[in-house]
Scaffold this motif. Structure first.
Motif, mmCIF file in Angstrom:
data_model
loop_
_atom_site.group_PDB
_atom_site.id
_atom_site.type_symbol
_atom_site.label_atom_id
_atom_site.label_comp_id
_atom_site.label_asym_id
_atom_site.label_seq_id
_atom_site.Cartn_x
_atom_site.Cartn_y
_atom_site.Cartn_z
ATOM 1 N N MET A 2 -1.142 -8.291 -24.858
ATOM 2 C CA MET A 2 -0.679 -8.303 -23.699
ATOM 3 C C MET A 2 -2.194 -8.302 -23.036
ATOM 4 N N PRO A 3 -2.177 -9.186 -22.184
ATOM 5 C CA PRO A 3 -2.873 -7.838 -20.541
ATOM 6 C C PRO A 3 -2.359 -7.530 -19.819
ATOM 7 N N ILE A 4 -4.085 -6.812 -19.714
ATOM 8 C CA ILE A 4 -3.497 -5.293 -18.637
ATOM 9 C C ILE A 4 -3.130 -5.688 -16.796
ATOM 10 N N LEU A 5 -1.977 -5.439 -16.398
ATOM 11 C CA LEU A 5 -1.889 -6.337 -15.186
ATOM 12 C C LEU A 5 -2.625 -5.279 -14.256
ATOM 13 N N LEU A 6 -3.360 -5.927 -13.918
ATOM 14 C CA LEU A 6 -4.320 -5.844 -12.102
ATOM 15 C C LEU A 6 -2.729 -5.359 -10.818
ATOM 16 N N GLY A 7 -2.885 -4.093 -10.487
ATOM 17 C CA GLY A 7 -1.890 -3.554 -9.077
ATOM 18 C C GLY A 7 -2.370 -4.355 -8.186
ATOM 19 N N THR A 8 -1.554 -4.106 -6.828
ATOM 20 C CA THR A 8 -1.080 -4.487 -5.725
ATOM 21 C C THR A 8 -2.306 -4.507 -4.766
ATOM 22 N N ASP A 9 -3.373 -3.525 -5.528
ATOM 23 C CA ASP A 9 -4.611 -3.908 -4.777
ATOM 24 C C ASP A 9 -5.240 -5.080 -5.124
ATOM 25 N N GLY A 10 -5.031 -5.722 -6.460
ATOM 26 C CA GLY A 10 -5.365 -7.091 -6.801
ATOM 27 C C GLY A 10 -7.096 -6.610 -7.572
ATOM 28 N N THR A 11 -7.807 -5.335 -7.356
ATOM 29 C CA THR A 11 -8.828 -4.693 -8.161
ATOM 30 C C THR A 11 -8.887 -3.790 -9.139
ATOM 31 N N GLN A 12 -7.832 -3.093 -9.057
ATOM 32 C CA GLN A 12 -8.112 -2.209 -10.493
ATOM 33 C C GLN A 12 -6.491 -2.435 -11.003
ATOM 34 N N LYS A 13 -6.629 -1.921 -12.719
ATOM 35 C CA LYS A 13 -5.205 -2.042 -13.412
ATOM 36 C C LYS A 13 -3.912 -1.121 -12.466
ATOM 37 N N MET A 14 -2.815 -1.413 -12.670
ATOM 38 C CA MET A 14 -1.943 -0.940 -11.868
ATOM 39 C C MET A 14 -1.673 0.282 -12.239
ATOM 40 N N LYS B 174 0.160 4.265 -11.269
ATOM 41 C CA LYS B 174 0.921 5.394 -9.694
ATOM 42 C C LYS B 174 -0.090 5.989 -9.169
ATOM 43 N N SER B 175 -1.179 6.368 -10.001
ATOM 44 C CA SER B 175 -1.973 7.598 -9.515
ATOM 45 C C SER B 175 -2.795 6.502 -8.594
ATOM 46 N N LEU B 176 -2.878 5.487 -8.399
ATOM 47 C CA LEU B 176 -3.746 4.817 -7.349
ATOM 48 C C LEU B 176 -3.084 4.178 -6.525
ATOM 49 N N ASN B 177 -1.457 4.512 -6.725
ATOM 50 C CA ASN B 177 -0.774 3.866 -5.698
ATOM 51 C C ASN B 177 -0.907 2.440 -5.460
ATOM 52 N N ASN B 178 -1.292 1.540 -6.255
ATOM 53 C CA ASN B 178 -1.434 0.178 -6.360
ATOM 54 C C ASN B 178 -0.132 -0.931 -7.631
ATOM 55 N N TYR B 179 1.152 0.025 -7.231
ATOM 56 C CA TYR B 179 1.887 -0.336 -8.529
ATOM 57 C C TYR B 179 3.309 -0.420 -7.918
ATOM 58 N N SER C 297 11.663 -2.102 -0.938
ATOM 59 C CA SER C 297 10.692 -1.852 -1.687
ATOM 60 C C SER C 297 9.429 -2.388 -2.081
ATOM 61 N N MET C 298 10.207 -2.552 -3.444
ATOM 62 C CA MET C 298 9.779 -3.663 -4.618
ATOM 63 C C MET C 298 9.012 -5.102 -3.955
ATOM 64 N N TYR C 299 10.578 -5.789 -3.597
ATOM 65 C CA TYR C 299 10.108 -7.543 -2.775
ATOM 66 C C TYR C 299 8.923 -7.103 -1.530
ATOM 67 N N SER C 300 8.754 -5.999 -0.866
ATOM 68 C CA SER C 300 8.083 -5.631 -0.155
ATOM 69 C C SER C 300 6.285 -5.464 -0.613
ATOM 70 N N LYS C 301 6.442 -5.654 -1.859
ATOM 71 C CA LYS C 301 5.391 -5.316 -2.629
ATOM 72 C C LYS C 301 4.270 -6.664 -2.442
ATOM 73 N N LEU C 302 5.729 -7.161 -3.307
ATOM 74 C CA LEU C 302 5.269 -9.168 -4.675
ATOM 75 C C LEU C 302 5.163 -10.053 -3.105
ATOM 76 N N GLU C 303 5.502 -9.292 -1.383
ATOM 77 C CA GLU C 303 5.155 -10.703 -1.305
ATOM 78 C C GLU C 303 3.596 -10.941 -0.749
ATOM 79 N N LYS C 304 2.863 -10.028 -0.901
ATOM 80 C CA LYS C 304 1.548 -9.608 -0.646
ATOM 81 C C LYS C 304 0.646 -9.911 -1.691
ATOM 82 N N ILE C 305 1.615 -10.255 -2.819
ATOM 83 C CA ILE C 305 0.480 -9.675 -4.007
ATOM 84 C C ILE C 305 -0.816 -11.608 -3.829
#
Length: 403
Positions: A224-236, A238-243, A252-260
């Motif tokens: 399966m693909p490696i999911l890119l994080g909410t920043d759209g550039t690096q893989k999701m 926690k250490s990159l805070n893009n998860y 919190s989940m909704y607010s992050k996902l509606e900005k993908i």
């Protein structure tokens, strides 16, 4: 594509081996599915090296659920033994080794979080196994036998090992054991299919080799693909805070996902929802809201998703104090007087104190809707902040409470 097997191919990067026109169940997974006289055993190994699972981790778990729904047996392996070695995949240096207590504690949180995805209730649809069950019993003679199945050259062909070797970074002998131990899991549970991210191909292939060595029919690998994080550039991560964490509060989940980002939206729909891709709304903003609502509803229920959407719209309009679903952060562990940038870091809204200072300086921080400009702003006591909403940007916020 055979529509009855659309679930199998959705969001898959690679199936190996793969000769789709072959009727040989050792060459074609479709043939094995059609010709098998029993449910296939579908393996997914999870090393509990942390406490939380994010949406990227959930992708193979969701595929495992699709196999369950098709009548097959999910074999979820908790790598309580291998986690103490640590998967070297993608690492430029040796992993910190965890204690048995760390692993057991993390394992329980993992199981709690995947319960929302997997079928835990239908008899025969799920086996939960701990690989210490067989790996802890291997004696030196058996380990030596496993080591004879691979050469140093083959191990160094693994991307992470090769990079470290070329750069002169240390590779420890116990790290060579990881692919063999993980591969031996496939032998122990007699896996027919192993699921994993695209970065796990080497480990899954070792499992095939070991099954063949021990006289079993080799498993198929499904990547399966490696999911890119909410920043759209690096893989999701926690250490990159893009998860987006599976256990996050609905808002919190909704607010992050509606900005993908628009560039990722279709991939997120394909990997994280069952929705038909040719029936998505044309308007990009409507797509983002539908994605956020669908994923939150799956994790927390329809009503929680609707409430999260209402609260998010309230926050965007600037009236954060009226959003009842804002997650809370306790100030009980904060020693006052305290700088606001310290609280931003401690609450997880910012990755560090220096990041918090930058966010304040850039005008991204609000307290109860008022923009904060003083990066050295300090508060004398928790009561000064009780029930106020601290916000960074448009998608990260907490309600501060005294206890």
């Amino acid at each position: 594509m055979n529509q009855s097997l659309a679930w199998l191919h959705r969001g898959v990067s690679e199936i190996f081996p793969n000769q789709p026109e072959s009727q040989d169940p050792n060459e074609s997974l479709v043939a094995r599915l059609h010709l098998a006289d029993r449910p296939l055993r579908v393996k997914l190994g999870i090393d509990p090296t942390g406490a939380d699972i994010h949406l990227g981790h959930s992708i193979p778990v969701r595929k495992m659920r699709a196999f369950q729904d098709a009548g097959h047996t999910a074999v979820l392996i908790i790598g309580d033994f291998t986690a103490q070695i640590g998967d070297p995949t993608g690492k430029s240096e040796v992993r910190r080794q965890l204690t048995a207590e760390d692993v057991q504690r993390n394992a329980q949180t993992y199981l709690d979080q995947v319960r929302s995805i997997l079928d835990f209730d239908t008899p025969g649809r799920l086996e939960i196994r701990y690989n210490s069950e067989w790996l802890s019993k291997l004696n030196l003679a058996k380990i030596q036998e496993l080591l004879t199945t691979m050469t140093v050259g083959q191990m160094l062909a693994k991307e992470g090992f090769n990079d470290r070797y070329e750069k002169g970074n240390p590779i420890y002998l116990h790290e060579f054991l990881y692919p063999l131990m993980q591969g031996y899991d496939s032998v122990a549970v007699q896996s027919d299919v192993e699921l994993g991210g695209t970065d796990q191909k080497f480990n899954i292939a070792v499992g095939r080799d070991l099954q063949r060595y021990f006289g079993q029919v080799p498993q198929f690998g499904l990547l399966m693909p490696i999911l890119l994080g909410t920043d759209g550039t690096q893989k999701m991560s926690k250490s990159l805070n893009n998860y987006v964490g599976l256990a996050e509060e609905p808002l919190s989940m909704y607010s992050k996902l509606e900005k993908i980002p628009d560039s990722l939206i279709e991939e997120y729909f394909e990997l994280l929802t069952p929705l038909a891709l040719d029936e998505l709304p044309e308007n990009p903003r409507d797509r983002q809201k539908l994605l956020a609502t669908t994923v939150v509803a799956h994790q927390h229920g329809e009503e929680a998703a609707r409430e999260a959407r209402r609260a998010a719209e309230t926050l965007v309009q600037g009236d954060a104090t009226q959003a009842e679903a804002v997650p809370e952060f306790s100030l009980a562990g904060v020693e006052f007087p305290a700088k606001l940038f310290y609280i931003l870091n401690l609450s997880g809204l910012c990755a560090s104190s220096s990041d918090a200072r930058r966010q304040i300086k850039g005008g991204a921080v609000r307290l109860d809707g008022d923009r904060i400009a003083d990066e050295n702003l300090s508060f004398a006591s928790a009561s000064d902040l009780n029930h106020k909403v601290l916000q960074v940007g448009k998608k990260k916020f907490v309600r501060l409470v005294q206890s």
